[in-house]
Design a protein around this motif. Structure first.
Motif, PDB file in Angstrom:
ATOM      1  N   GLU A 190      32.426  37.602  47.447  1.00  9.32           N
ATOM      2  CA  GLU A 190      32.176  37.015  46.507  1.00  9.32           C
ATOM      3  C   GLU A 190      32.562  35.482  45.843  1.00  9.32           C
ATOM      4  OE1 GLU A 190      32.086  39.820  43.554  1.00  9.32           O
ATOM      5  OE2 GLU A 190      30.644  41.253  43.443  1.00  9.32           O
ATOM      6  N   LEU A 191      33.878  35.897  46.632  1.00  2.08           N
ATOM      7  CA  LEU A 191      34.846  34.517  46.512  1.00  2.08           C
ATOM      8  C   LEU A 191      34.307  33.144  47.732  1.00  2.08           C
ATOM      9  CD1 LEU A 191      37.446  33.190  45.043  1.00  2.08           C
ATOM     10  CD2 LEU A 191      39.224  34.601  47.078  1.00  2.08           C
ATOM     11  N   ALA A 192      33.863  34.064  48.785  1.00  8.98           N
ATOM     12  CA  ALA A 192      33.685  32.639  49.167  1.00  8.98           C
ATOM     13  C   ALA A 192      32.501  32.018  49.416  1.00  8.98           C
ATOM     14  CB  ALA A 192      32.996  33.637  50.977  1.00  8.98           C
ATOM     15  N   VAL A 193      31.421  32.449  48.632  1.00 10.17           N
ATOM     16  CA  VAL A 193      30.449  31.854  48.000  1.00 10.17           C
ATOM     17  C   VAL A 193      30.451  30.598  46.994  1.00 10.17           C
ATOM     18  CG1 VAL A 193      27.923  32.170  46.562  1.00 10.17           C
ATOM     19  CG2 VAL A 193      29.567  33.693  48.432  1.00 10.17           C
ATOM     20  N   PHE A 194      31.896  31.131  46.728  1.00  4.28           N
ATOM     21  CA  PHE A 194      32.086  30.234  46.049  1.00  4.28           C
ATOM     22  C   PHE A 194      33.271  28.897  46.418  1.00  4.28           C
ATOM     23  CE2 PHE A 194      29.974  32.023  42.395  1.00  4.28           C
ATOM     24  CZ  PHE A 194      30.604  31.414  40.840  1.00  4.28           C
ATOM     25  N   VAL A 230      43.229  28.211  35.456  1.00  8.53           N
ATOM     26  CA  VAL A 230      44.187  30.135  35.866  1.00  8.53           C
ATOM     27  C   VAL A 230      43.923  31.263  35.744  1.00  8.53           C
ATOM     28  CG1 VAL A 230      46.660  30.673  35.150  1.00  8.53           C
ATOM     29  CG2 VAL A 230      46.990  28.041  34.469  1.00  8.53           C
ATOM     30  N   GLY A 231      43.650  31.933  37.469  1.00  3.08           N
ATOM     31  CA  GLY A 231      42.741  33.364  36.949  1.00  3.08           C
ATOM     32  C   GLY A 231      41.397  33.103  36.932  1.00  3.08           C
ATOM     33  N   ASP A 232      41.117  32.095  37.295  1.00  7.42           N
ATOM     34  CA  ASP A 232      39.379  31.972  37.058  1.00  7.42           C
ATOM     35  C   ASP A 232      38.971  33.174  37.562  1.00  7.42           C
ATOM     36  OD1 ASP A 232      37.129  31.084  36.248  1.00  7.42           O
ATOM     37  OD2 ASP A 232      36.313  30.248  37.836  1.00  7.42           O
ATOM     38  N   MET A 233      38.053  33.855  36.884  1.00  6.87           N
ATOM     39  CA  MET A 233      36.894  34.615  37.406  1.00  6.87           C
ATOM     40  C   MET A 233      36.148  34.809  37.259  1.00  6.87           C
ATOM     41  SD  MET A 233      37.840  38.055  35.153  1.00  6.87           S
ATOM     42  CE  MET A 233      39.485  37.536  35.226  1.00  6.87           C
ATOM     43  N   SER A 234      34.964  33.165  38.171  1.00  3.39           N
ATOM     44  CA  SER A 234      34.094  33.386  37.028  1.00  3.39           C
ATOM     45  C   SER A 234      32.760  33.571  38.551  1.00  3.39           C
ATOM     46  CB  SER A 234      33.055  31.138  37.693  1.00  3.39           C
ATOM     47  OG  SER A 234      34.608  30.744  36.860  1.00  3.39           O
ATOM     48  N   HIS A 235      33.282  34.149  40.143  1.00 10.68           N
ATOM     49  CA  HIS A 235      33.179  34.524  41.132  1.00 10.68           C
ATOM     50  C   HIS A 235      32.616  35.690  40.742  1.00 10.68           C
ATOM     51  CE1 HIS A 235      36.964  35.341  41.798  1.00 10.68           C
ATOM     52  NE2 HIS A 235      36.730  35.562  42.857  1.00 10.68           N
ATOM     53  N   LEU A 236      33.492  36.391  40.539  1.00  8.90           N
ATOM     54  CA  LEU A 236      33.256  37.730  39.618  1.00  8.90           C
ATOM     55  C   LEU A 236      32.298  37.866  38.496  1.00  8.90           C
ATOM     56  CD1 LEU A 236      37.511  39.102  40.219  1.00  8.90           C
ATOM     57  CD2 LEU A 236      35.045  39.239  42.132  1.00  8.90           C
ATOM     58  N   LYS A 237      32.822  37.688  37.504  1.00 11.32           N
ATOM     59  CA  LYS A 237      31.978  37.802  36.418  1.00 11.32           C
ATOM     60  C   LYS A 237      29.762  36.827  36.794  1.00 11.32           C
ATOM     61  CE  LYS A 237      34.866  36.463  32.400  1.00 11.32           C
ATOM     62  NZ  LYS A 237      35.346  35.761  31.734  1.00 11.32           N
ATOM     63  N   ALA A 238      30.544  36.477  37.635  1.00  6.95           N
ATOM     64  CA  ALA A 238      28.791  36.093  38.263  1.00  6.95           C
ATOM     65  C   ALA A 238      27.965  36.964  38.997  1.00  6.95           C
ATOM     66  CB  ALA A 238      29.123  34.788  39.276  1.00  6.95           C
ATOM     67  N   ARG A 269      33.320  43.685  37.945  1.00  5.44           N
ATOM     68  CA  ARG A 269      34.903  43.686  36.438  1.00  5.44           C
ATOM     69  C   ARG A 269      35.873  43.345  38.222  1.00  5.44           C
ATOM     70  NH1 ARG A 269      34.542  46.309  31.747  1.00  5.44           N
ATOM     71  NH2 ARG A 269      37.118  47.201  32.445  1.00  5.44           N
ATOM     72  N   PRO A 270      36.961  43.035  37.224  1.00  9.94           N
ATOM     73  CA  PRO A 270      38.580  42.439  38.224  1.00  9.94           C
ATOM     74  C   PRO A 270      39.023  44.007  38.383  1.00  9.94           C
ATOM     75  CG  PRO A 270      38.504  41.409  35.810  1.00  9.94           C
ATOM     76  CD  PRO A 270      37.017  42.163  36.450  1.00  9.94           C
TER      77      PRO A 270
END
Length: 257
Positions: free
Chosen positions: A28-32, A227-235, A239-240
């Motif tokens: 999911e991170l790679a997409v962002f 700092v510690g952005d988790m947008s790719h997970l929320k999208a 849950r982290p």
């Protein structure tokens, strides 16, 4: 210049690989990351960071450079180093290993607060803890290598700021770990690493973004945009993972204490 500090995905620490959750986070991170217009990738030699980076490398067609100094910060304190150490880690017997060592950022907060010098941006280097551990030379090694890399890109550290020898709009992505990211932030922000280790929690696969600001020509400071952005997970509604955290309420015995 832009810097992205990226923590690895949810880990299996025993085998130094990603869990199934961690692999999903990395994907999911790679997409962002494909949309971040990364110019260069640097990565820790440890398996969990290498695996996390591989998803972005595949997505972007890039190949990162492995840097020894980006491994998880190796600073550990032997519980036999001084009489007061066991007070900082009352559960030290539950984590017994051959060397009886514990990482700096797992000490009890109430013990830390009794040692205000550890939270001081200068005095932590002269603390009792620093005297009985390899903390300072390890810290200086990481920050020295980081500064050497920035100098290669035109930013030379002088008196706590960076002299801009050559303007640079590149985005550098560092796939690494929580502990070493806190050391780098401590160096850039002139804070104690203990402040960052104990007051931040960058959950797995999250992104910390810093950008240079040159208010006076030739002199730059790095400021955090996130700092510690988790947008790719929320999208994706994920849950982290809980890795690195301690239980929110003590009565919850299903979480780490």
């Amino acid at each position: 210049m832009r810097i992205l500090l990226i923590r690895h995905g949810d880990p299996d620490y025993v085998h130094d690989v990603l869990t199934e959750t961690g692999r999903r986070e990395a994907a999911e991170l790679a997409v962002f990351m494909e949309k971040e217009h990364i110019d260069e990738i640097y990565k820790s030699p440890l398996g969990r960071a290498q695996e996390t980076a591989s998803y972005t490398e595949k997505k972007t067609g890039m190949t990162g450079k492995t840097c020894e100094w980006l491994q998880e910060f190796p600073g550990k304190l032997s519980v036999d180093a001084a009489p007061w150490v066991k007070d900082a880690y009352p559960d030290w017997t539950d984590h017994h290993n051959e060397k009886n060592e514990r990482i700096f950022w797992d000490m009890l907060p109430e013990w830390l607060m009794k040692k205000p010098e550890l939270l001081d941006p200068v005095k932590w280097r002269e603390s009792e803890l620093a005297k009985v551990s390899p903390l300072v030379p390890m810290y200086d090694h990481v920050t020295g290598e980081f500064d050497r890399l920035l100098a290669e890109h035109g930013y030379v550290r002088e008196n706590g700021l960076y002299h801009v020898e050559k303007e640079n709009r590149k985005t550098l992505a560092f796939f690494c770990h929580f502990g070493v990211s806190c050391v780098i932030l401590s160096h850039l922000w002139h804070t104690s690493p203990f402040m960052n280790w104990h007051m931040f929690c960058m959950t797995t696969s999250t992104v910390t973004e810093l950008v240079s600001e040159e208010r006076r020509q030739g002199t730059a400071l790095f400021r955090a945009l996130r700092v510690g952005d988790m947008s790719h997970l929320k999208a994706t509604g994920d849950r982290p993972a809980f890795a690195g955290r301690f239980t929110e309420v003590y009565s919850d015995m299903s979480s780490r204490h």
